[in-house]
Design a protein around this motif. Sequence first.
Motif, PDB file in Angstrom:
ATOM      1  N   TYR A  21       0.840  -1.190   0.000  1.00 20.20           N
ATOM      2  CA  TYR A  21       0.000   0.000   0.000  1.00 20.20           C
ATOM      3  C   TYR A  21       0.883   1.251   0.000  1.00 20.20           C
ATOM      4  N   PRO A  22       0.699   2.169  -0.944  1.00 23.76           N
ATOM      5  CA  PRO A  22       1.375   3.461  -0.830  1.00 23.76           C
ATOM      6  C   PRO A  22       0.747   4.251   0.316  1.00 23.76           C
ATOM      7  N   TYR A  23       1.550   4.993   1.034  1.00 20.98           N
ATOM      8  CA  TYR A  23       1.028   5.724   2.180  1.00 20.98           C
ATOM      9  C   TYR A  23       1.669   7.101   2.256  1.00 20.98           C
TER      10      TYR A  23
ATOM     11  N   VAL B 146       0.930  18.944   6.132  1.00 24.70           N
ATOM     12  CA  VAL B 146       2.376  18.813   5.929  1.00 24.70           C
ATOM     13  C   VAL B 146       2.726  17.340   5.809  1.00 24.70           C
ATOM     14  N   LEU B 147       3.450  17.000   4.782  1.00 21.86           N
ATOM     15  CA  LEU B 147       3.857  15.610   4.571  1.00 21.86           C
ATOM     16  C   LEU B 147       5.073  15.300   5.432  1.00 21.86           C
ATOM     17  N   GLU B 148       4.936  14.288   6.296  1.00 21.61           N
ATOM     18  CA  GLU B 148       6.024  13.915   7.194  1.00 21.61           C
ATOM     19  C   GLU B 148       6.809  12.720   6.678  1.00 21.61           C
ATOM     20  N   ALA B 149       6.121  11.745   6.094  1.00 16.55           N
ATOM     21  CA  ALA B 149       6.781  10.555   5.558  1.00 16.55           C
ATOM     22  C   ALA B 149       5.898   9.961   4.478  1.00 16.55           C
ATOM     23  N   GLN B 150       6.514   9.217   3.564  1.00 15.99           N
ATOM     24  CA  GLN B 150       5.776   8.557   2.505  1.00 15.99           C
ATOM     25  C   GLN B 150       6.516   7.290   2.118  1.00 15.99           C
ATOM     26  N   GLY B 151       5.830   6.415   1.427  1.00 16.79           N
ATOM     27  CA  GLY B 151       6.454   5.172   0.996  1.00 16.79           C
ATOM     28  C   GLY B 151       5.417   4.181   0.521  1.00 16.79           C
ATOM     29  N   GLN B 152       5.842   2.935   0.428  1.00 11.88           N
ATOM     30  CA  GLN B 152       4.967   1.850  -0.006  1.00 11.88           C
ATOM     31  C   GLN B 152       5.446   0.575   0.661  1.00 11.88           C
TER      32      GLN B 152
ATOM     33  N   PRO C 116       2.241  11.658  -5.835  1.00  9.85           N
ATOM     34  CA  PRO C 116       1.135  10.824  -5.333  1.00  9.85           C
ATOM     35  C   PRO C 116       0.859  11.021  -3.846  1.00  9.85           C
ATOM     36  N   ALA C 117       1.899  11.204  -3.037  1.00  6.30           N
ATOM     37  CA  ALA C 117       1.668  11.372  -1.596  1.00  6.30           C
ATOM     38  C   ALA C 117       0.884  12.643  -1.292  1.00  6.30           C
ATOM     39  N   GLN C 118       1.192  13.729  -2.035  1.00  6.90           N
ATOM     40  CA  GLN C 118       0.451  14.966  -1.830  1.00  6.90           C
ATOM     41  C   GLN C 118      -1.009  14.816  -2.250  1.00  6.90           C
ATOM     42  N   ARG C 119      -1.256  14.032  -3.278  1.00  3.20           N
ATOM     43  CA  ARG C 119      -2.640  13.813  -3.699  1.00  3.20           C
ATOM     44  C   ARG C 119      -3.402  12.989  -2.660  1.00  3.20           C
ATOM     45  N   LEU C 120      -2.702  12.067  -1.995  1.00  2.00           N
ATOM     46  CA  LEU C 120      -3.346  11.319  -0.914  1.00  2.00           C
ATOM     47  C   LEU C 120      -3.781  12.257   0.205  1.00  2.00           C
TER      48      LEU C 120
END
Length: 396
Positions: free
Chosen positions: A5-7, A15-21, A202-206
């Motif tokens: 799952y991408p997160y 504010v985006l702190e972390a992202q990944g899959q 993609p993370a910002q769109r989430l």
Amino acid sequence: MTDEYPYALSPDGLVLEAQGQCAASLLPKADSVVAVLADADVSWHRITLPKAPASRLRAALVGVLEEQVLEDAELTHFAVAPDPAAGQPTWIAAIDRPWLRAELAALEQANVFVDRIVPSAWPDDPPGGHFAETDSQHNGGEEGITLTWSHPDGVACLRLHGGLARAVVPLPAPHGTRWSATPGAAAAAEQWLGTTVNVMPPAQRLLQAARTLWNLRQFDLARRNRGTRALRDAVRRFLSPEWRPVRWGLAGLVAAHVIGLNLWALHQRAAIDGKRDAVLAVVKSAFPRLSENEIKRAPLLVMQREADALRLAAGKPGDTDFEPMLQAAAMAWPADQPPVENLRYENGRLSLAATAWGDPQVEQFRSRLRPAGWQADKGSDGRVTIVRIGTTGGPR
């Protein structure tokens, strides 16, 4: 079910702190979990909302939409737009029900409990278009680019390659249209539009989708906060950074209560010790011949014993002697009853024969004795027994 799952992890949803899959079991812990569905996972239908109670609304939606959805309506999960009004046009989101239930079950098995489910795009005004690359993209061309076109009349997922996108999306676009693209699709999107686009990973769109008012967890998929899950959610919220001032305040309050209770206990102990010393002083001054150890063991019993000894020496009867008890019984004796036939006295208990007494006579006898400090009870043997209230054998 999805393997990975991408997160996107954010402390405030902005504010985006972390992202990944990663796999579900490896997803980072969060205070709130929002599942974002892909654009193609949701179909949209515009209907007049049936006038039905909440318990029967889904059945009403099945009746209205059974000819519009591609799959069996019973196998489709429906969700109503935020703030709907019965009898008014509204949007309905439709999702494959078995697939969605399986995904939620897989996440919950990994201890990931989804609070909300939201779409990536929804019918909106002003319109918006988002470009994203697919796995089949080649050399940055249009063949591997998809466009999600969100507008007041619905949501369309289109490939740039071919003429369908040109036919559906009006160019120039309506005023206020928002364009965005993933970094890999930005160049092809700008070439197709002839203008610049906002680059949105993609993370910002989430994160953007998570801020919508939509929540697709409705009807049988609605979140039910019960039992251990509700307790776990409450503990999780309480331990969140936002609740840190409350935790500090509660800790300070508990500490203040503990300190206050200890101080009050010390005060009460000092007061009790003072009263005990006063009693010992009275007993010692009244009976100086008694030893201090004897007084400390049971000062009140010692005082009672010595007072009884002095009373007997003076020839005066005590409260529980035969004469005072017989006098009290004579004063309370019912006027309609003959004199007592026999009586028995033993250790402060006076027993009188009253076999002919009914409940009214016993109650009258008892009510006359109680103000003077006596208790009267009739036993199964037909005798009325008198004792001093507060002595052995009577109530205290």
